[in-house]
Scaffold this motif. Structure first.
Motif, PDB file in Angstrom:
ATOM      1  N   LEU A   1      49.494  16.296  50.102  1.00  0.00           N
ATOM      2  CA  LEU A   1      48.200  16.636  50.697  1.00  0.00           C
ATOM      3  C   LEU A   1      47.080  16.038  49.856  1.00  0.00           C
ATOM      4  O   LEU A   1      46.866  16.438  48.709  1.00  0.00           O
ATOM      5  N   ASP A   2      46.366  15.095  50.413  1.00  0.00           N
ATOM      6  CA  ASP A   2      45.276  14.423  49.706  1.00  0.00           C
ATOM      7  C   ASP A   2      43.973  15.151  49.995  1.00  0.00           C
ATOM      8  O   ASP A   2      43.133  14.690  50.766  1.00  0.00           O
ATOM      9  N   ALA A   3      43.827  16.318  49.405  1.00  0.00           N
ATOM     10  CA  ALA A   3      42.635  17.135  49.614  1.00  0.00           C
ATOM     11  C   ALA A   3      42.483  18.076  48.425  1.00  0.00           C
ATOM     12  O   ALA A   3      43.463  18.441  47.781  1.00  0.00           O
ATOM     13  N   GLU A   4      41.232  18.446  48.142  1.00  0.00           N
ATOM     14  CA  GLU A   4      40.975  19.359  47.036  1.00  0.00           C
ATOM     15  C   GLU A   4      41.416  20.769  47.402  1.00  0.00           C
ATOM     16  O   GLU A   4      41.197  21.234  48.523  1.00  0.00           O
ATOM     17  N   ARG A   5      42.034  21.445  46.458  1.00  0.00           N
ATOM     18  CA  ARG A   5      42.458  22.819  46.620  1.00  0.00           C
ATOM     19  C   ARG A   5      42.218  23.558  45.306  1.00  0.00           C
ATOM     20  O   ARG A   5      42.391  22.996  44.224  1.00  0.00           O
ATOM     21  N   CYS A   6      41.859  24.825  45.418  1.00  0.00           N
ATOM     22  CA  CYS A   6      41.698  25.638  44.222  1.00  0.00           C
ATOM     23  C   CYS A   6      41.943  27.105  44.555  1.00  0.00           C
ATOM     24  O   CYS A   6      41.929  27.508  45.723  1.00  0.00           O
ATOM     25  N   LEU A   7      42.183  27.869  43.513  1.00  0.00           N
ATOM     26  CA  LEU A   7      42.268  29.317  43.632  1.00  0.00           C
ATOM     27  C   LEU A   7      41.085  29.921  42.896  1.00  0.00           C
ATOM     28  O   LEU A   7      40.789  29.529  41.761  1.00  0.00           O
ATOM     29  N   VAL A   8      40.419  30.862  43.541  1.00  0.00           N
ATOM     30  CA  VAL A   8      39.335  31.598  42.899  1.00  0.00           C
ATOM     31  C   VAL A   8      39.847  33.010  42.626  1.00  0.00           C
ATOM     32  O   VAL A   8      40.155  33.757  43.553  1.00  0.00           O
ATOM     33  N   TRP A   9      39.948  33.344  41.352  1.00  0.00           N
ATOM     34  CA  TRP A   9      40.443  34.658  40.942  1.00  0.00           C
ATOM     35  C   TRP A   9      39.262  35.569  40.641  1.00  0.00           C
ATOM     36  O   TRP A   9      38.363  35.203  39.877  1.00  0.00           O
ATOM     37  N   MET A  10      39.273  36.754  41.223  1.00  0.00           N
ATOM     38  CA  MET A  10      38.157  37.696  41.050  1.00  0.00           C
ATOM     39  C   MET A  10      38.690  39.090  40.723  1.00  0.00           C
ATOM     40  O   MET A  10      39.837  39.413  41.021  1.00  0.00           O
ATOM     41  N   ARG A  11      37.818  39.882  40.152  1.00  0.00           N
ATOM     42  CA  ARG A  11      38.162  41.283  39.862  1.00  0.00           C
ATOM     43  C   ARG A  11      36.876  42.112  39.843  1.00  0.00           C
ATOM     44  O   ARG A  11      35.778  41.572  39.648  1.00  0.00           O
ATOM     45  N   PRO A  12      37.011  43.407  40.035  1.00  0.00           N
ATOM     46  CA  PRO A  12      35.822  44.267  39.943  1.00  0.00           C
ATOM     47  C   PRO A  12      35.304  44.294  38.506  1.00  0.00           C
ATOM     48  O   PRO A  12      36.094  44.220  37.557  1.00  0.00           O
ATOM     49  N   VAL A  13      34.008  44.370  38.347  1.00  0.00           N
ATOM     50  CA  VAL A  13      33.421  44.506  37.020  1.00  0.00           C
ATOM     51  C   VAL A  13      33.655  45.933  36.566  1.00  0.00           C
ATOM     52  O   VAL A  13      33.283  46.899  37.257  1.00  0.00           O
ATOM     53  N   ARG A  14      34.292  46.105  35.433  1.00  0.00           N
ATOM     54  CA  ARG A  14      34.604  47.435  34.932  1.00  0.00           C
ATOM     55  C   ARG A  14      33.360  48.084  34.337  1.00  0.00           C
ATOM     56  O   ARG A  14      32.625  47.469  33.565  1.00  0.00           O
ATOM     57  N   ALA A  15      33.149  49.332  34.701  1.00  0.00           N
ATOM     58  CA  ALA A  15      32.013  50.068  34.151  1.00  0.00           C
ATOM     59  C   ALA A  15      32.251  50.310  32.658  1.00  0.00           C
ATOM     60  O   ALA A  15      33.354  50.677  32.241  1.00  0.00           O
ATOM     61  N   GLU A  16      31.221  50.072  31.881  1.00  0.00           N
ATOM     62  CA  GLU A  16      31.345  50.284  30.432  1.00  0.00           C
ATOM     63  C   GLU A  16      31.318  51.767  30.103  1.00  0.00           C
ATOM     64  O   GLU A  16      30.569  52.543  30.714  1.00  0.00           O
ATOM     65  N   SER A  17      32.129  52.147  29.154  1.00  0.00           N
ATOM     66  CA  SER A  17      32.161  53.543  28.739  1.00  0.00           C
ATOM     67  C   SER A  17      30.884  53.893  27.987  1.00  0.00           C
ATOM     68  O   SER A  17      30.369  53.071  27.204  1.00  0.00           O
ATOM     69  N   PRO A  18      30.329  55.089  28.183  1.00  0.00           N
ATOM     70  CA  PRO A  18      29.091  55.472  27.492  1.00  0.00           C
ATOM     71  C   PRO A  18      29.319  55.619  25.998  1.00  0.00           C
ATOM     72  O   PRO A  18      30.406  55.880  25.547  1.00  0.00           O
TER      73      PRO A  18
END
Length: 232
Positions: free
Chosen positions: A215-232
């Motif tokens: 396949l002569d085409a650009e491909r990528c994976l975008v990995w995402m996750r929720p931003v973790r709330a910082e502990s007080p």
């Protein structure tokens, strides 16, 4: 015994991707593509209709994510072939807007140690996945006719191949994501604009280029996750 004319090309692609699948899995992949071609004549599951193009644009394109997916989930690089079935706590994968089962069905065939759910808002597409699960004897695969925002999960990984923008993908499937789960979006070119438009509580932690054999085409994976709330 008749050999599928596309089998050599599939095996060559698997070799390039470093996937040593058993003969039974190779046969299942070819049978799946044949079923997709048959159903496509009536239900328009995919715009790609030529078998050779379906091999590269669908099968190999989906197979290209197997190694990255297993690496990010902390699984062994070689898919486990466990005839006794899934473990007591299998990794749960949700394929959003799966259509004809891409990449969900391919992942279920190549990785029998995953529990894969393919969800689509179109009943005929979900029914096709269910038929494939039954005919190919894939007990760890299921097709669900629903809107993704109605699913609760929890899923360890939520993936999509052709489902709207990154923002819609993350927001609509958020309730189904496990507390420490991740999103994996299959894209063509790196979607810089979509990444910049993500809500503040979702972060991209990795963008991974993919090379799809033939396949002569650009491909990528975008990995995402929720931003973790910082502990007080």
């Amino acid at each position: 015994m008749t050999t599928d004319p596309l089998e050599p090309a599939l095996r060559e692609g698997l070799a390039v991707l470093g996937l040593a699948l058993p003969d039974a899995a190779v046969r299942q992949l070819l049978d799946y593509m044949a079923a997709l071609e048959r159903w496509n004549r009536v239900y328009n599951l995919t715009a790609v209709r030529a078998p050779a193009e379906m091999l590269t644009h669908h099968l190999l394109d989906s197979l290209a994510v197997v190694a990255p997916l297993r690496r990010h989930l902390g699984l062994p690089p070689v898919p486990a072939q466990a005839p006794e079935g899934l473990s007591a706590a299998p990794v749960r994968v949700l394929d959003v807007g799966s259509g004809g089962g891409l990449p969900g069905v391919v992942l279920a065939i190549a990785c029998p140690d995953l529990q894969v759910t393919c969800v689509d808002a179109v009943a005929k597409k979900a029914a096709f996945v269910g038929q494939v699960a039954a005919s190919l004897r894939l007990p760890h695969l299921r097709g669900v006719h629903a809107r993704v925002e109605s699913l609760k999960g929890p899923f360890d990984l939520i993936c999509s191949r052709a489902f709207s923008s990154l923002t819609d993908f993350a927001v609509l499937s958020r309730a189904a994501l496990a507390p420490h789960g991740v999103w994996m979006a299959m894209k063509g070119r790196v979607p810089h604009d979509e990444m910049a438009a993500l809500p503040a509580d979702v972060e991209v932690f990795h963008v991974e280029p993919l090379t799809v054999p033939g396949l002569d085409a650009e491909r990528c994976l975008v990995w995402m996750r929720p931003v973790r709330a910082e502990s007080p």
